[in-house]
Design a protein around this motif. Sequence first.
Motif, PDB file in Angstrom:
ATOM      1  N   THR A 203      11.711 -13.334  29.420  1.00 29.09           N
ATOM      2  CA  THR A 203      13.090 -12.879  29.623  1.00 29.09           C
ATOM      3  C   THR A 203      13.662 -13.397  30.931  1.00 29.09           C
ATOM      4  O   THR A 203      14.810 -13.839  30.989  1.00 29.09           O
ATOM      5  N   HIS A 207      16.845 -15.905  31.092  1.00 28.61           N
ATOM      6  CA  HIS A 207      18.062 -15.514  31.808  1.00 28.61           C
ATOM      7  C   HIS A 207      18.453 -16.558  32.857  1.00 28.61           C
ATOM      8  O   HIS A 207      19.638 -16.836  33.052  1.00 28.61           O
ATOM      9  N   SER A 232      22.061 -12.434  25.682  1.00 32.94           N
ATOM     10  CA  SER A 232      21.697 -11.089  26.117  1.00 32.94           C
ATOM     11  C   SER A 232      22.303 -10.765  27.483  1.00 32.94           C
ATOM     12  O   SER A 232      22.562  -9.588  27.794  1.00 32.94           O
ATOM     13  N   TYR A 249      21.495  -5.693  22.808  1.00 31.32           N
ATOM     14  CA  TYR A 249      20.777  -6.410  23.856  1.00 31.32           C
ATOM     15  C   TYR A 249      19.383  -6.806  23.386  1.00 31.32           C
ATOM     16  O   TYR A 249      18.949  -7.959  23.545  1.00 31.32           O
ATOM     17  N   ARG A 253      17.873 -10.472  22.880  1.00 28.70           N
ATOM     18  CA  ARG A 253      16.737 -10.859  23.720  1.00 28.70           C
ATOM     19  C   ARG A 253      15.563 -11.314  22.871  1.00 28.70           C
ATOM     20  O   ARG A 253      14.900 -12.314  23.181  1.00 28.70           O
TER      21      ARG A 253
END
Length: 303
Positions: A203, A207, A232, A249, A253
């Motif tokens: 994650t 991101h 996300s 979300y 994700r």
Amino acid sequence: MRMHDSGKVDLVMVACVAREVTMIVQPAIFYRISRIHILNYVSNKNRNEAEVKRAKIYEDVRDEVCRRLSTEDIEVVLHDSRPTYRFNEMMREVFGILSEEKDRHSTVFVNISGGTSEYAAAAAIASNMFDNTQLFNVGAKNSVESAEELRASITKDGRIVGSTDEVWDPFSIEGFRIEPPDPKLLEALSVFAEMPIEKRTNTRVVHELIERGIWKGLDENSSRWARIEGTSLEILDEINGRPTNNDLYHRRRNSENVRYQKMFVDKWKAKGWIEQDNRYGSRKYDLTKEGRLHLQIFRNEDV
């Protein structure tokens, strides 16, 4: 190193012999090899007296190399049918040798010292096509000639000319194209490498890829909204960093993690750029030496 069924490791060397003896023999002894492929070529066609004398020197060098290696009980395999001054011929010969030794599960040390520049170029390219090779060079600690002798050997009629004062017309080398690595894949790997392994979760990496525009393939001038829209990150509150819609979300994700695995991690693994870190089992990946080398060469990054 790969082993035979008998448990014996075959250590092999490939080298080109031109004028050097020590640069070939000493590394062979250092690596304790059992077999060496010597590439050497001396033409016997249309030679005048001066060419015959020069050829005799090259033959003597070759014979001395073979003699010294034999005294060390190293098997010598002589390859003397292809001109060592032709890149294509050297590429063909070296690739054939390395293919054969790969089938024998040998570990091969490829020596690019002391031979022709065409051999060195071909050997450097060919060796990087195999995973059982180690390319190396050796430097000279000293020289058999004094400074005065060196100057005399590169001077003619009072002018410094180098080791030769006349050359044939230039000729092109017909090689083949090797595609450079995908720059976007390397750019993403750079982001992966920047993050400390302890904090390197899927994650977090995703991101960061989104923030930099790499996830969508956007350039650095794109707006942040263009980068995060549909991801996300769009669902995270900018102030407290919490999802404004938990279900949406997590759906995004999870989808991003699957895509990250397929589009980046699997490709990095296939290219040998990352591997599982033994300290974390199957939960963490880290850069391999090859991955670090790619970032150093193609992105000029110290990692």
